[in-house]
Design a protein around this motif. Structure first.
Motif, PDB file in Angstrom:
ATOM      1  N   GLY A  19       0.827  -1.084  -0.005  1.00 24.06           N
ATOM      2  CA  GLY A  19       0.194  -0.007  -0.030  1.00 24.06           C
ATOM      3  C   GLY A  19       0.923   1.390   0.175  1.00 24.06           C
ATOM      4  N   LEU A  20       2.110   1.040   0.146  1.00 24.43           N
ATOM      5  CA  LEU A  20       2.819   2.398   0.166  1.00 24.43           C
ATOM      6  C   LEU A  20       3.497   2.477  -1.263  1.00 24.43           C
ATOM      7  N   LYS A  21       3.731   3.881  -1.585  1.00 24.79           N
ATOM      8  CA  LYS A  21       4.419   4.203  -2.957  1.00 24.79           C
ATOM      9  C   LYS A  21       5.571   4.677  -2.663  1.00 24.79           C
ATOM     10  N   LEU A  22       6.901   4.170  -3.402  1.00 31.07           N
ATOM     11  CA  LEU A  22       7.993   4.272  -3.064  1.00 31.07           C
ATOM     12  C   LEU A  22       8.714   5.027  -4.395  1.00 31.07           C
ATOM     13  N   ALA A  52      15.337  -0.250  -4.572  1.00 32.47           N
ATOM     14  CA  ALA A  52      13.860  -0.754  -5.381  1.00 32.47           C
ATOM     15  C   ALA A  52      13.610  -2.172  -5.258  1.00 32.47           C
ATOM     16  N   GLU A  53      14.523  -3.088  -5.533  1.00 34.57           N
ATOM     17  CA  GLU A  53      14.179  -4.332  -5.412  1.00 34.57           C
ATOM     18  C   GLU A  53      13.631  -4.815  -4.310  1.00 34.57           C
ATOM     19  N   ALA A  54      14.320  -4.408  -3.100  1.00 32.56           N
ATOM     20  CA  ALA A  54      14.023  -4.922  -1.679  1.00 32.56           C
ATOM     21  C   ALA A  54      12.464  -4.478  -1.485  1.00 32.56           C
ATOM     22  N   ALA A  55      12.114  -3.215  -2.050  1.00 35.91           N
ATOM     23  CA  ALA A  55      10.942  -2.577  -1.741  1.00 35.91           C
ATOM     24  C   ALA A  55       9.690  -3.085  -2.377  1.00 35.91           C
ATOM     25  N   ALA A  56      10.223  -3.515  -3.554  1.00 38.37           N
ATOM     26  CA  ALA A  56       9.041  -4.269  -4.481  1.00 38.37           C
ATOM     27  C   ALA A  56       8.623  -5.787  -3.799  1.00 38.37           C
ATOM     28  N   ARG A  57       9.925  -6.218  -3.514  1.00 38.66           N
ATOM     29  CA  ARG A  57       9.613  -7.565  -2.750  1.00 38.66           C
ATOM     30  C   ARG A  57       8.948  -7.613  -1.320  1.00 38.66           C
ATOM     31  N   LEU A  58       8.987  -6.479  -1.115  1.00 33.44           N
ATOM     32  CA  LEU A  58       7.961  -6.242   0.574  1.00 33.44           C
ATOM     33  C   LEU A  58       6.844  -5.642   0.113  1.00 33.44           C
ATOM     34  N   GLY A  59       6.362  -5.594  -1.055  1.00 36.19           N
ATOM     35  CA  GLY A  59       5.012  -5.225  -1.385  1.00 36.19           C
ATOM     36  C   GLY A  59       4.707  -3.751  -1.868  1.00 36.19           C
ATOM     37  N   ALA A  60       5.678  -2.909  -1.835  1.00 38.97           N
ATOM     38  CA  ALA A  60       5.419  -1.507  -2.237  1.00 38.97           C
ATOM     39  C   ALA A  60       5.459  -1.232  -3.629  1.00 38.97           C
ATOM     40  N   GLU A  61       4.868  -0.265  -3.918  1.00 35.23           N
ATOM     41  CA  GLU A  61       4.524   0.071  -5.271  1.00 35.23           C
ATOM     42  C   GLU A  61       5.763   1.079  -5.535  1.00 35.23           C
ATOM     43  N   CYS A  99       3.761  10.218  -3.981  1.00 36.00           N
ATOM     44  CA  CYS A  99       4.579   9.187  -3.296  1.00 36.00           C
ATOM     45  C   CYS A  99       4.636   9.483  -1.673  1.00 36.00           C
ATOM     46  N   ASP A 100       4.541   8.197  -1.199  1.00 28.29           N
ATOM     47  CA  ASP A 100       4.831   8.122   0.358  1.00 28.29           C
ATOM     48  C   ASP A 100       6.233   8.413   0.818  1.00 28.29           C
ATOM     49  N   ILE A 101       7.141   7.700   0.180  1.00 28.93           N
ATOM     50  CA  ILE A 101       8.657   7.595   0.458  1.00 28.93           C
ATOM     51  C   ILE A 101       9.421   7.864  -0.522  1.00 28.93           C
ATOM     52  N   VAL A 102      10.425   8.780  -0.632  1.00 26.88           N
ATOM     53  CA  VAL A 102      11.411   8.978  -1.708  1.00 26.88           C
ATOM     54  C   VAL A 102      12.681   8.777  -1.049  1.00 26.88           C
ATOM     55  N   ILE A 103      13.565   7.847  -1.671  1.00 31.90           N
ATOM     56  CA  ILE A 103      14.871   7.556  -1.163  1.00 31.90           C
ATOM     57  C   ILE A 103      15.795   7.922  -2.572  1.00 31.90           C
TER      58      ILE A 103
END
Length: 230
Positions: A19-22, A52-61, A99-103
C-alpha cells in the motif's frame, strides 16, 4: 538465494510495505559536453537498485528513476531511465506528489556544462576550458515541497568529514534521514557490492552499521524508514 534473504529481512522489518508508494533514484547523471562526450561520476546504481528491488519484494509500489547504469531494472518496478540532472529533476517532480517515501540514492551532478557544443569539439594544441554552471538541487527542492505524510531520505557520499557534511545536508535539505558513506574506504564506495554506512536521523541519533552487502543494507534502510513512519 533471494527468497531466503527476503524471509530473514522481512522478519527484520516485521511488516510489509503493502500500500505504500516509493520513489527511488539511482546511479549517476551524465552532463553533455558535445554530442560525443559528457561529464559523469563513478556511481554504479547498485545501492539504489537494491533498495528498489527490496521494496518491491516487500509489497511497495516502486518507481525507479535511474541515470545510465549497467544494471538490469528489478522485476515488478516501474522504471525510467534518464541521462542528465535536469531530466531526472523533471521526472522526480512529476512523480513526487503521489509518493509516500522518496529515497534519493542517485549521484546527481552538481554542475553542468554551460555551453554544450552541437558538434564534436575538435582536438587542438591549446587547452580546452569548460565553463560549468550549477544544476538544480533536486533533493533540496523536494525538502521544500515535502508534505507531512511523506518521508524523504537522502545519501551523502563523502571522502572526508563525513558526519559533519551529512548532518549539514540532513538539516539544510529538510530530510527525515540521511545515509552517509565514506567512499574513500575500501569496500564502501562506488561499483562494489558492499557498503559501510551510518544512518543519521532528525532527532540527532546516528546508527553505525557494520560492513555488509548493499542488498542486505537495502532492507535495513527500509526497516528504519518504516520505523520513522510509525
Amino acid at each position: 538465494d533471494g527468497n531466503t534473504m527476503d524471509n530473514t529481512m522481512g522478519n527484520i522489518i516485521g511488516s510489509t510495505m503493502q500500500g505504500l508508494k516509493l520513489l527511488v533514484t539511482a546511479a549517476g547523471t551524465r552532463e553533455p559536453i558535445d554530442p560525443v562526450r559528457y561529464i559523469g561520476n563513478r556511481s554504479s546504481g547498485k545501492m539504489g537498485y537494491a533498495i528498489a528491488e527490496a521494496a518491491a519484494r516487500l509489497g511497495a509500489e516502486v518507481t525507479l528513476i535511474s541515470g545510465p547504469s549497467a544494471l538490469q531494472p528489478p522485476a515488478g518496478v516501474e522504471f525510467f531511465g534518464v541521462e542528465s540532472a535536469r531530466e531526472m529533476r523533471q521526472l522526480v517532480q512529476e512523480k513526487f506528489p503521489a509518493c509516500d517515501i522518496v529515497i534519493k540514492a542517485a549521484a546527481v551532478a552538481d554542475y553542468r556544462v554551460k555551453n554544450v557544443s552541437d558538434q564534436k569539439i575538435k582536438k587542438n594544441d591549446a587547452e580546452l576550458t569548460l565553463v560549468l554552471e550549477k544544476n538544480p538541487d533536486i533533493l533540496k527542492e523536494l525538502g521544500e515541497m515535502k508534505q507531512p505524510h511523506q518521508t524523504l531520505v537522502g545519501f551523502a557520499a563523502e571522502t572526508q568529514n563525513l558526519l559533519q557534511y551529512a548532518k549539514g545536508k540532513l538539516e539544510k535539505k529538510n530530510l527525515d534521514m540521511i545515509v552517509a558513506n565514506d567512499v574513500s574506504k575500501p569496500q564502501a564506495g562506488f561499483n562494489v557490492d558492499t557498503n559501510l554506512i551510518k544512518l543519521l536521523k532528525r532527532d540527532g541519533s546516528i546508527e553505525e552499521l557494520p560492513l555488509m552487502s548493499k542488498k542486505e543494507l537495502a532492507y535495513i534502510i527500509l526497516d528504519r524508514v518504516m520505523k520513522l513512519r510509525k
